[in-house]
Write a protein that holds these residues in place. Structure first.
Motif, short mmCIF file in Angstrom:
data_model
loop_
_atom_site.label_atom_id
_atom_site.label_comp_id
_atom_site.label_asym_id
_atom_site.label_seq_id
_atom_site.Cartn_x
_atom_site.Cartn_y
_atom_site.Cartn_z
N LYS A 15 0.83 -1.21 0.00
CA LYS A 15 0.00 0.00 0.00
C LYS A 15 0.87 1.26 0.00
CE LYS A 15 -3.96 -2.17 2.18
NZ LYS A 15 -4.78 -2.29 3.38
N PHE A 33 -4.99 9.43 -1.90
CA PHE A 33 -5.74 9.82 -0.70
C PHE A 33 -6.62 8.68 -0.20
CE2 PHE A 33 -9.70 11.55 1.10
CZ PHE A 33 -9.18 12.16 2.24
N LEU A 34 -7.30 8.00 -1.13
CA LEU A 34 -8.18 6.90 -0.73
C LEU A 34 -7.39 5.73 -0.16
CD1 LEU A 34 -10.75 6.96 -3.67
CD2 LEU A 34 -11.07 7.79 -1.33
N VAL A 66 -4.48 6.02 1.43
CA VAL A 66 -3.99 6.46 2.74
C VAL A 66 -5.09 6.32 3.80
CG1 VAL A 66 -3.33 8.53 4.05
CG2 VAL A 66 -2.19 8.01 1.91
N LYS A 67 -6.34 6.63 3.43
CA LYS A 67 -7.43 6.51 4.38
C LYS A 67 -7.65 5.08 4.85
CE LYS A 67 -11.44 8.46 4.11
NZ LYS A 67 -12.72 9.03 3.65
N ARG A 68 -7.29 4.10 4.02
CA ARG A 68 -7.51 2.69 4.37
C ARG A 68 -6.38 2.08 5.18
NH1 ARG A 68 -9.86 -0.23 -0.98
NH2 ARG A 68 -12.03 0.34 -0.65
N ARG A 101 -4.14 0.79 8.04
CA ARG A 101 -4.39 0.40 9.43
C ARG A 101 -3.10 -0.18 10.01
NH1 ARG A 101 -8.30 3.12 8.95
NH2 ARG A 101 -10.41 2.43 8.54
#
Length: 160
Positions: A49, A109-110, A112-114, A116
């Motif tokens: 990722k 951005f999407l 990075v939001k995921r 964990r």
């Protein structure tokens, strides 16, 4: 007597304290190696990722830099020609670069939001540390609880 194999037909044998300690050590090492394997798998997924994010960021920067260059050409051509056809084409090309850069930025951005933290590794490592420290999990029933505390009934020693 302790059965040192998993085969129930094998007669149990006596093992020394040293052998028992060695088997506990071997099992603890097995658990540690298993935890390391879990951590490797989780960190590999996280690395992929991060690689996607880095690639999208590189594309974003390249395309925005290209758009800036195209905007400079458009401005220069516009001032020079004072007519729409030459610099209008430059502005259209710059607009396409900006649009592609925005798409790459949105993808980054999407992703990075995921992101964990490796939750399984953290949870099992914490429970392993607690086990080594001798802390037990809070059980619903303790050996020290009485029947009355558990069920709210008094029990007589005589049966009636």
């Amino acid at each position: 007597m302790i059965n040192t194999t998993n085969d129930p037909s094998t007669p149990p044998t006596q093992r020394s304290i040293g052998e028992l300690v060695q088997s506990i050590r071997d099992e603890a090492l097995g658990v540690v190696h298993h935890e390391i394997d879990i951590a490797k798998k989780e960190l590999t997924a996280l690395g992929i990722k991060v690689g996607i994010i880095a690639a999208c960021a590189a594309v974003l920067l390249f395309l925005l830099l290209s758009a800036w260059v195209m905007l400079l050409f458009a401005a220069a051509s516009g001032l020079e020609a004072a007519g729409i056809p030459a610099w209008g084409a430059y502005l259209i090309v710059a607009g396409v670069f900006i649009l592609l850069g925005a798409i790459a930025g949105l993808i980054a951005f999407l992703v990075v939001k995921r992101l964990r933290a490796p939750e399984t590794t953290i949870e099992t490592a914490q429970s392993a540390v607690q086990a080594v420290q001798g802390k037990r999990r809070t059980a619903a029933v303790s050996y020290d609880d009485t029947f009355e505390e558990l069920y709210g009934k008094q029990v007589s020693a005589r049966s009636e």
